[in-house]
Design an enzyme around this catalytic site. Structure first.
Site, PDB file in Angstrom:
ATOM      1  N   HIS A 129      -6.149   3.109  -4.165  1.00 16.87           N
ATOM      2  CA  HIS A 129      -6.062   3.300  -2.711  1.00 16.87           C
ATOM      3  C   HIS A 129      -6.413   4.744  -2.335  1.00 16.87           C
ATOM      4  CE1 HIS A 129      -5.194   2.073   1.273  1.00 16.87           C
ATOM      5  NE2 HIS A 129      -3.958   2.535   1.367  1.00 16.87           N
ATOM      6  N   ASP A 153       0.806  -1.213   0.000  1.00 15.11           N
ATOM      7  CA  ASP A 153       0.000   0.000   0.000  1.00 15.11           C
ATOM      8  C   ASP A 153       0.846   1.272   0.000  1.00 15.11           C
ATOM      9  OD1 ASP A 153      -2.092  -1.759   0.302  1.00 15.11           O
ATOM     10  OD2 ASP A 153      -3.014  -0.673   1.968  1.00 15.11           O
ATOM     11  N   HIS A 184       3.534  -2.287   3.180  1.00 18.17           N
ATOM     12  CA  HIS A 184       3.637  -0.958   2.566  1.00 18.17           C
ATOM     13  C   HIS A 184       4.978  -0.809   1.863  1.00 18.17           C
ATOM     14  CE1 HIS A 184       0.701  -0.742   5.820  1.00 18.17           C
ATOM     15  NE2 HIS A 184       0.122   0.241   5.143  1.00 18.17           N
TER      16      HIS A 184
END
Length: 297
Positions: free
Chosen positions: A164, A113, A268
């Site tokens: 996102h 992410d 991430h």
């Protein structure tokens, strides 16, 4: 003459009795067991067990003996406990508001992410490439705008794209519908500006995983499945009192502890270089026990 014959007969009988007793005695005595040979190990010179045929099968031993025979030097089973990860039952249930928390198969999906990031995204792409693994990248719109070349690298590597949101507002679902519409659409438009309209964006992940029924419905109306996760090592959370090595070890340990068949793993690629280091260990490990896939497009 008669007495002489009688004496000879008695002598013959006596001899037969003596030999017969000796023969019976030798049959009655058990054979002396020979000690098992101790064979030096060719590699270390240390004593090792004799060939398998001269040792009892572990299945015929008492439980405590079986354990000692099948244990390593520390007494733990030789077959690492990690081997149990691959046979854990698939996770059940779903994420908030009916978002998708599992792959729907025994395969495991890696998701990254908050990128693309000019430092960390190329590094995680290299780790994935070196291991022949595909993943899903959940992209923040303004970072796509700033680094479209990285989105092209992600697509060139065969990875899956996920919206996102534009600027990662964790209260996105609480914003008015006009803003939500603009946010998701503008992010998709920016991704397509980088890689072309033919590249599918099949997934949406709410910032912070904060899905609501309305946000789920909005994503679905745009052709995007709302994805959550069931493994979260909190790789972004590098505690101030933790060394790099301790943080990396924690991330690795959390993924190993939580992962099971069908997991979607959250990590991430924008904030922690140590995440990349952790995945240098995790990707080969996960490949050993699971099939790793990008979410299908």
């Amino acid at each position: 003459m008669t007495q002489r014959r009688t004496a000879i007969a008695l002598l013959v009988v006596a001899v037969l009795v003596v030999f017969g007793t000796a023969a019976c005695s030798s049959k009655a005595q058990p054979a002396t067991a020979q000690p098992a040979a101790v064979v030096p190990s060719a590699a270390s010179g240390e004593p090792s067990l004799p060939p398998e045929s001269s040792t009892p099968s572990t299945s015929s031993l008492a439980p405590s003996v079986r354990a000692s025979r099948t244990a390593g030097p520390s007494g733990t089973p030789k077959a690492s406990a990690e081997s149990a990860f691959a046979v854990r039952p698939p996770g059940v249930g779903s994420g908030p508001a009916g978002s998708r928390a599992h792959t729907g198969s025994t395969a495991v999906a890696l998701t990254f992410d908050d990128g693309p990031d000019p430092v960390n995204t190329p590094k995680i792409l290299e780790v994935l490439r070196a291991n022949g693994v595909k993943a899903t990248f959940c992209l923040v719109g303004f970072r796509v705008r700033d680094h479209p070349e990285l989105v092209r690298q992600i697509v060139a590597g065969g990875h899956t794209l996920c919206n996102h949101s534009w600027q990662h507002l964790t209260d996105l679902a609480q914003r008015d519908q006009t803003y939500v519409d603009w946010d998701l659409q503008h992010t998709n438009d920016m991704i397509h500006a980088a890689v072309g309209n033919d590249v599918p964006i099949k997934y949406f992940r709410a910032p912070g995983g904060n899905f609501t029924a309305d946000l789920v419905a909005k994503a679905q109306s745009m052709g995007m499945a709302p994805i959550y996760w069931d493994v979260d090592p909190q790789d972004w959370n590098h505690k101030n009192d933790a060394s790099d090595a301790a943080h990396i070890a924690r991330v690795i340990g959390e993924v190993k502890r939580q992962v099971r068949q069908g997991s979607i793993i959250l990590s991430h690629d924008n904030v922690q270089p140590d995440t990349i280091v952790a995945y240098q260990t995790l990707v080969p490990f996960l490949k050993r026990y699971f099939t790793l896939v990008a979410l299908p497009t």
